[in-house]
Scaffold this active site. Structure first.
Site, PDB file in Angstrom:
ATOM      1  CD  GLU A   4      -2.704   0.824   2.478  1.00 37.25           C
ATOM      2  OE1 GLU A   4      -3.323   0.315   2.869  1.00 37.25           O
ATOM      3  OE2 GLU A   4      -2.959   2.420   3.013  1.00 37.25           O
ATOM      4  CE  LYS A  16      -6.298  -1.509   5.811  1.00 40.20           C
ATOM      5  NZ  LYS A  16      -5.581  -0.955   4.180  1.00 40.20           N
ATOM      6  CG  ASP A  58       1.371 -16.361  11.539  1.00 39.28           C
ATOM      7  OD1 ASP A  58       0.566 -16.454  10.829  1.00 39.28           O
ATOM      8  OD2 ASP A  58       0.983 -17.796  12.634  1.00 39.28           O
ATOM      9  CG  HIS A  88      -3.342   7.487  -0.055  1.00 36.90           C
ATOM     10  ND1 HIS A  88      -2.963   6.298  -0.382  1.00 36.90           N
ATOM     11  CD2 HIS A  88      -4.365   7.342   0.051  1.00 36.90           C
ATOM     12  CE1 HIS A  88      -3.159   5.449   0.618  1.00 36.90           C
ATOM     13  NE2 HIS A  88      -4.035   5.843   1.689  1.00 36.90           N
TER      14      HIS A  88
HETATM   15  C1  MEV Z   1      -6.336   2.750   4.891  1.00 35.41           C
HETATM   16  O1  MEV Z   1      -5.439   1.921   4.883  1.00 35.41           O
HETATM   17  C2  MEV Z   1      -6.316   2.837   6.232  1.00 35.41           C
HETATM   18  C3  MEV Z   1      -7.346   4.901   6.968  1.00 35.41           C
HETATM   19  O2  MEV Z   1      -8.357   4.428   6.363  1.00 35.41           O
HETATM   20  C4  MEV Z   1      -6.914   4.073   8.111  1.00 35.41           C
HETATM   21  C5  MEV Z   1      -7.893   5.308   9.191  1.00 35.41           C
HETATM   22  O3  MEV Z   1      -9.271   5.506   8.514  1.00 35.41           O
HETATM   23  O4  MEV Z   1      -7.403   5.096  10.848  1.00 35.41           O
HETATM   24  C6  MEV Z   1      -6.470   5.857   6.660  1.00 35.41           C
END
Ligand code: MEV
Length: 404
Positions: free
Chosen positions: A63, A241, A257, A356
């Site tokens: 990513e 995430k 892992d 991005h």
């Molecule tokens: C993207 O990979 C991760 C985010 O969505 C995390 C977040 O929203 O805190 C930017």
């Protein structure tokens, strides 16, 4: 056969069968039905100062923006001293499931009375671990209510030192199971490690001075973002995430892992309160600066598994310069905290899309066939126009070629 079955071209088949840092013989020993490898970009995050020491952080991830965001976040906390970490001993839990026990609470007491025998039976299975100072520290027994009636669940609490520990713990759980059947009269089914490693926690804390991150409004924005995640599992999942973007990248780079760590992290996020919540916390201190903390189970090791055999993973460990699994886990916790900071700061201010955009624009320009020496200019124009598309890349290219 795969090529024939799926109608792959020679080129496609050749791409899959490239093995990069590994010999075909090695990959063939790692998993089954091997036909090649899947390369992932390997980057290095910078600026991490952890407990006063500088680290370079190897990250394997596909990513864009993750490595840059981690490096930026780490830079902005240096003025306040960087990351400060701690961790528990590396204790993993092995579970043994006993069913058909007539008197589950009586059985629990019986098992606990035999604690010393159980511990020595387990420890006999791993003399090297014992010699190095690890092994079973304690046992606990739980009676749980299930759809099939009461079950007696024995936990082996094993200090696995610098190993992730699954092998050692599973071997011990299997070894002691017949004894538990014998003393309780029950029947054993599962004997397996738990990935909810609540006794193997890594922690990190960092302060971001308000003037380093864009002022008190940004501090407030991040604290608001945290309150949102703490109140709402839909947001908490994305919040976590983002944390795992950083942690899983280091887990993968070091040959650990990723699934074990991910499962443990998310389960822990649900285990620590009455609903799934964020793995970090964000507060404003008396000076108006931002204080971030993280506490997360991290079952990672330095010996055994891919970490010990994969040449890229071994080199990643050398880049880190870590000597213990505890140190590795504490670094990962710091990276997770930094990553979360980066995401929340962007989200609470301009949003994440602009950051991005330029990497994405570069990919789009290359895909549109823009020659190398013109990629920079095409990217610049697409980002300025906020039109990052293949058709626009081609149009800009012909505009440049026409001299516009
Ligand atoms: C993207 O990979 C991760 C985010 O969505 C995390 C977040 O929203 O805190 C930017």
């Amino acid at each position: 056969m795969v090529k024939e079955f799926s109608g792959l071209t020679d080129e496609e088949a050749a791409i899959i069968s490239r093995t990069g840092a590994l010999e075909m013989e090695q990959v063939d020993r790692m998993i089954e039905n091997v036909i090649g490898t899947m390369p992932v970009p390997f980057g290095v995050a910078t600026n991490f100062m952890i407990n006063g020491k500088d680290y370079l952080i190897p990250m394997a991830i596909e990513e864009p923006s993750v490595v840059a965001a981690a490096s930026n976040a780490a830079r902005m906390t240096r003025a306040a001293g960087g990351f400060v970490t701690s961790s528990t001993e590396p204790i993993m839990i092995g579970q043994i499931q006993l069913v058909d026990v007539k008197d589950p609470f009586g059985a629990k007491m019986t098992i606990l009375q035999h604690k010393e025998e159980i511990i020595s039976m387990c420890n006999e299975k791993d003399p090297i671990l014992i010699k190095l100072g690890g092994g079973v520290r304690d046992i606990e027994v739980r009676v749980i209510d299930t759809m099939n009636g009461a079950m007696v669940i024995t936990h082996l609490l094993v200090n696995t030192l610098d190993a992730m520990g699954a092998n050692a713990v599973n071997t011990m759980a299997e070894a002691v199971a017949p004894f538990l059947e014998e003393v309780t009269g029950g029947r054993v089914y599962l004997r397996i490690i738990s990935n909810l490693a609540v006794l193997r926690l890594a922690r990190a804390k960092a302060v971001w001075k308000k003037e380093e991150i864009g002022g008190e409004d940004v501090v407030d924005g991040i604290v608001e973002a945290y309150a949102f995640a703490a109140a709402d599992p839909f947001r908490a999942t994305t919040h976590n995430k983002g944390i795992m973007n950083g942690i899983s990248a280091v887990v993968l780079a070091t040959g650990n892992d990723t699934r074990a760590v991910e499962a443990g992290a998310h389960a822990y996020a649900a285990y620590i309160s009455d609903h799934y919540g964020p793995l970090t916390s964000w507060e404003k201190n008396a000076d108006g600066d931002l204080v971030g903390t993280i506490e997360i189970p991290l079952a990672v090791g330095l010996i055994g598994g891919a970490t010990a055999v994969h040449p890229t993973a071994k080199a990643a460990v050398r880049i880190l310069g870590v000597k213990t699994a505890k140190e590795l886990a504490e670094i990962m916790a710091s990276v997770g905290l930094a990553q979360n900071f980066g995401a929340l700061r962007a989200l609470a201010t301009e949003g994440i899309q602009r950051g991005h955009m330029s990497l994405h624009a570069r990919n789009v320009a290359v895909m549109a066939g823009v020659p190398k020496d013109m990629v920079d200019e095409v990217v610049k124009r697409m980002v300025a126009e906020r039109k990052v598309r293949m058709d626009r890349a081609k149009d800009i290219l012909s505009e440049i070629q026409k001299g516009n």
